[in-house]
Motif scaffolding. Sequence first.
Motif, mmCIF file in Angstrom:
data_model
loop_
_atom_site.group_PDB
_atom_site.id
_atom_site.type_symbol
_atom_site.label_atom_id
_atom_site.label_comp_id
_atom_site.label_asym_id
_atom_site.label_seq_id
_atom_site.Cartn_x
_atom_site.Cartn_y
_atom_site.Cartn_z
ATOM 1 N N PHE A 50 0.824 -1.207 0.000
ATOM 2 C CA PHE A 50 0.000 0.000 0.000
ATOM 3 C C PHE A 50 0.858 1.257 0.000
ATOM 4 O O PHE A 50 0.595 2.215 -0.741
ATOM 5 N N ARG A 51 1.905 1.257 0.801
ATOM 6 C CA ARG A 51 2.759 2.439 0.861
ATOM 7 C C ARG A 51 3.517 2.635 -0.453
ATOM 8 O O ARG A 51 3.707 3.766 -0.911
ATOM 9 N N THR A 52 3.926 1.538 -1.074
ATOM 10 C CA THR A 52 4.562 1.630 -2.389
ATOM 11 C C THR A 52 3.582 2.192 -3.416
ATOM 12 O O THR A 52 3.926 3.052 -4.239
ATOM 13 N N PHE A 53 2.341 1.706 -3.356
ATOM 14 C CA PHE A 53 1.293 2.187 -4.266
ATOM 15 C C PHE A 53 1.063 3.688 -4.073
ATOM 16 O O PHE A 53 0.985 4.450 -5.040
ATOM 17 N N CYS A 54 0.962 4.145 -2.826
ATOM 18 C CA CYS A 54 0.702 5.562 -2.545
ATOM 19 C C CYS A 54 1.842 6.445 -3.030
ATOM 20 O O CYS A 54 1.611 7.530 -3.584
ATOM 21 N N ARG A 55 3.079 5.994 -2.815
ATOM 22 C CA ARG A 55 4.221 6.795 -3.270
ATOM 23 C C ARG A 55 4.218 6.950 -4.783
ATOM 24 O O ARG A 55 4.592 7.992 -5.321
ATOM 25 N N LYS A 56 3.792 5.910 -5.473
ATOM 26 C CA LYS A 56 3.760 5.948 -6.931
ATOM 27 C C LYS A 56 2.622 6.823 -7.439
ATOM 28 O O LYS A 56 2.792 7.590 -8.400
ATOM 29 N N ILE A 57 1.473 6.741 -6.795
ATOM 30 C CA ILE A 57 0.268 7.402 -7.315
ATOM 31 C C ILE A 57 0.110 8.824 -6.804
ATOM 32 O O ILE A 57 -0.255 9.736 -7.549
ATOM 33 N N PHE A 58 0.377 9.061 -5.516
ATOM 34 C CA PHE A 58 0.018 10.344 -4.902
ATOM 35 C C PHE A 58 1.192 11.277 -4.661
ATOM 36 O O PHE A 58 0.986 12.454 -4.392
ATOM 37 N N SER A 59 2.419 10.784 -4.701
ATOM 38 C CA SER A 59 3.567 11.657 -4.456
ATOM 39 C C SER A 59 3.799 12.572 -5.648
ATOM 40 O O SER A 59 3.541 12.210 -6.784
ATOM 41 N N PHE A 60 4.349 13.737 -5.335
ATOM 42 C CA PHE A 60 4.724 14.650 -6.416
ATOM 43 C C PHE A 60 6.117 15.210 -6.133
ATOM 44 O O PHE A 60 7.106 14.694 -6.609
ATOM 45 N N TRP A 66 -6.263 11.868 -13.211
ATOM 46 C CA TRP A 66 -5.166 12.665 -12.654
ATOM 47 C C TRP A 66 -3.823 12.023 -12.944
ATOM 48 O O TRP A 66 -2.857 12.696 -13.316
ATOM 49 N N GLN A 67 -3.736 10.717 -12.799
ATOM 50 C CA GLN A 67 -2.480 10.014 -13.039
ATOM 51 C C GLN A 67 -2.004 10.221 -14.480
ATOM 52 O O GLN A 67 -0.827 10.508 -14.732
ATOM 53 N N SER A 68 -2.921 10.098 -15.423
ATOM 54 C CA SER A 68 -2.556 10.271 -16.835
ATOM 55 C C SER A 68 -2.227 11.727 -17.152
ATOM 56 O O SER A 68 -1.304 12.009 -17.927
ATOM 57 N N LEU A 69 -2.990 12.641 -16.567
ATOM 58 C CA LEU A 69 -2.720 14.069 -16.778
ATOM 59 C C LEU A 69 -1.342 14.438 -16.238
ATOM 60 O O LEU A 69 -0.551 15.114 -16.898
ATOM 61 N N HIS A 70 -1.063 13.983 -15.031
ATOM 62 C CA HIS A 70 0.235 14.257 -14.398
ATOM 63 C C HIS A 70 1.375 13.677 -15.228
ATOM 64 O O HIS A 70 2.399 14.334 -15.464
ATOM 65 N N GLU A 71 1.208 12.448 -15.685
ATOM 66 C CA GLU A 71 2.246 11.797 -16.482
ATOM 67 C C GLU A 71 2.475 12.552 -17.791
ATOM 68 O O GLU A 71 3.622 12.765 -18.213
ATOM 69 N N TYR A 72 1.400 12.961 -18.434
ATOM 70 C CA TYR A 72 1.536 13.688 -19.703
ATOM 71 C C TYR A 72 2.277 15.005 -19.489
ATOM 72 O O TYR A 72 3.221 15.333 -20.227
ATOM 73 N N VAL A 73 1.839 15.755 -18.480
ATOM 74 C CA VAL A 73 2.444 17.062 -18.231
ATOM 75 C C VAL A 73 3.909 16.920 -17.822
ATOM 76 O O VAL A 73 4.765 17.716 -18.227
ATOM 77 N N SER A 74 4.225 15.893 -17.046
ATOM 78 C CA SER A 74 5.569 15.746 -16.490
ATOM 79 C C SER A 74 6.569 15.175 -17.482
ATOM 80 O O SER A 74 7.759 15.524 -17.452
ATOM 81 N N THR A 75 6.112 14.252 -18.349
ATOM 82 C CA THR A 75 7.079 13.513 -19.167
ATOM 83 C C THR A 75 6.824 13.554 -20.669
ATOM 84 O O THR A 75 7.732 13.284 -21.453
ATOM 85 N N LYS A 76 5.605 13.867 -21.088
ATOM 86 C CA LYS A 76 5.280 13.732 -22.505
ATOM 87 C C LYS A 76 5.013 15.050 -23.219
ATOM 88 O O LYS A 76 5.183 15.144 -24.434
ATOM 89 N N ALA A 77 4.585 16.038 -22.470
ATOM 90 C CA ALA A 77 4.251 17.314 -23.114
ATOM 91 C C ALA A 77 5.515 17.980 -23.655
ATOM 92 O O ALA A 77 6.578 17.946 -23.016
ATOM 93 N N GLY A 78 5.410 18.578 -24.815
ATOM 94 C CA GLY A 78 6.554 19.268 -25.421
ATOM 95 C C GLY A 78 6.147 20.635 -25.908
ATOM 96 O O GLY A 78 5.502 21.399 -25.194
ATOM 97 N N THR A 79 6.487 20.935 -27.144
ATOM 98 C CA THR A 79 6.100 22.208 -27.739
ATOM 99 C C THR A 79 4.628 22.168 -28.119
ATOM 100 O O THR A 79 4.178 21.259 -28.807
ATOM 101 N N ASN A 80 3.872 23.148 -27.627
ATOM 102 C CA ASN A 80 2.427 23.166 -27.862
ATOM 103 C C ASN A 80 2.070 24.088 -29.020
ATOM 104 O O ASN A 80 2.497 25.253 -29.058
#
Length: 733
Positions: free
Chosen positions: A40-50, A181-195
């Motif tokens: 559970f703690r591993t799951f929370c760190r992956k999903i909710f940490s920023f 939220w997970q997908s939005l965060h991932e996109y903004v953090s790692t996939k978004a580039g020149t808009n």
Amino acid sequence: NTVRQVCTMIQPLTVIYLHTPEADDDTILTEMEYGLSDAFRTFCRKIFSFDEPIDYPRLKLVTASTADGLNNLLFAVQNNRHFVSESARNACLFLFDDEIKTEKGWQPIDELTLEGLTINKWLLSYFPAIPKVVLTRPGHKKITLTSRRWIYKSRSVFEAPDRFKARINRMFTYFWAPHFWQSLHEYVSTKAGTNWHTPGHNSGNAFEYSPFLHGFHDAFGSLTFRADLSVSVEKLGDLSSPEADTPLTAAQRLASVIFGSAQTCFVTNGTSTSNKAMLMTLLRPGEVVLLDRNCHKSVHHAVVMSGAVPRYLPAHYNSQYGIWGPIPLEELKKEIERPTPSSQKPRMLIITTCTYEGILYPTWEIGRLCEKAGILFYADEAWAPYLNFHPYYSKTLDTGEGVRYNAVNEISGAHFAVQSTHKALSAFSQASMIHVSMRFKRLLEEDTSKEFKWLRKRFGLKEHGSYEKFTHDLHEFFRYWHSTSPHYPTLATLDMATIQMRLEGICLIEDRLHWVAAFKKRVSNLCKLPEEDCFPSLESLTDGTQSWEQNGYLKDPLKMLLSFKNEKSREKFEKALHLSHIQWEKATPVTILFLVTVGTVEEHFEYLYRVCRQQADCIGKPEEEFRILSIPAAISEQAAVLPRDAALCDGELVPLTESEGRISGQMLVPYPPGIPVFLPGLRITRPMIELIEDVIKTEGIDAVHGIFSRGKKYFVEVLNKDEESRVEKISQQ
């Protein structure tokens, strides 16, 4: 500071496990607890940490060996559902062995009963939102539990959790992952580039690189702007394409499981938009709809737009406190069961539960009456999106049946509910949800009664009622109203608010129920008055002639209403609140309403108590009735013509004082009393005019929403004579 505050409140979450003890129990249970906790703690760190390294809570395994033992484990006081035990307060997961040893021998979990209910119905009554897992073993009877909140896992997975980390992580993801939220965060953090797409600020560049707006960018934070994306980012999801397989669709699907609905829709334009989309889907021009006269103005707007014929239910005004009370159950029953020709038979009942001041209706009984009469029950639950998440909002009937106050649930209640998630949960303003009940889906696809033949025909496919057809129509009307450029951060807060309530909703509400109870007691002792003189009770807020509590009505403590001896006392108290930088939700001449939400913290009560100490002489039961006594006569009219026809006429402006006898083409909403007095289609009466004039005189012209003024002359829009004659003929037809 955030890390410090979070760490001070971390307590282990509990996993409640109903099983039959075995010889090697200690070893097995220890392995289960440690393995689940680490996962559970591993799951929370992956999903909710920023950015900040938060130490997430561990899981603690708490066991019971009998159904009665489970009851005693979860409730602090036997047969008292108002408060729960420490174990239940932090419960996030239920585990059940597939068979339990009882006095009758080994009993499959789906046959186990508690307080006369099957274990499934008992849990639906008191802990519906918490996920439940049946631990299956080879050779045991196959378990059948239809609720989507149950899943099945091999017991071996939990006995050796270190070996099955991937399976446990998938289970946790199914229960608690905020997909959008997970997908939005991932996109903004790692996939978004020149808009090269909207919005024009381009991930905040327009603010960050401006010498004037840079501070604005810093104040809001970089992620706020980077997460404000265009629907051109197709992989995240679009409200206009709800059937597409996207993270947004997955988030709404999980929300429907958590809220117990057949379907949940996220809305970014508030419950006002939800009401308009839903009523245009469900009602047709000329159909009769029963609605509380004191419903939200967006419901009145929706009735106008749908072309329906409103039959206003009598509003009950409490002149002592200056507030609107609920409709008595007997009056509702009378209106629902009123004999009418088939052409004038109501298609829907619309009720606001809870009321602004927190009075909840017995939705299970209203739902039963509506289904018996062939009427759909639509609940405007804007002010109470949290009812699904605590046993306080449940009730055991004299028959032994367990029911809930949240309108849409899997036991009984309404066919539809709309909720303003932003009003009380962790969501941005305008974030709202639509819930369609499983009862409605079954009614449409399985019911064969003549009372709902009209419904099966309306949403029919190949001569059968079709839920898919209803969903198609809902999404089509939804497209009329929602923006084609939804605010993604707002959608993300809907996703996160849902997950938060499943993980810690009981804890959040339990704490606030205790804080409110303690605060009321302190103020009562301070003022040396009975508690209900300081904080009006259910009986005080109603007319006192009905058996409100016996009929199932409930006063929600989280709508904390403080009363004052007179208007001057309230004004004095308000000034003290201003000096203490405390902002309230709403006031009447002798009350102030304080909303207790999931964001309310215990220190808030201390600041408010300090003002109460300074102004204790102001607090108390009102000494006389509120001065506007003409209200009942001013809101007793029914529509003379179709509201839609009246609203769409050209009309003409006439002086307010000369409007008696004319047909209103607009809405006028005076505060107080905060209820539409003029509505499109109503024939204007002298009491209506006098009420508006009284409010203008005492509160000012700005207190009347919708009035047209020039200097000190006030006008209202009415149908001209030619239009009035034409529209009356159409309405008669």
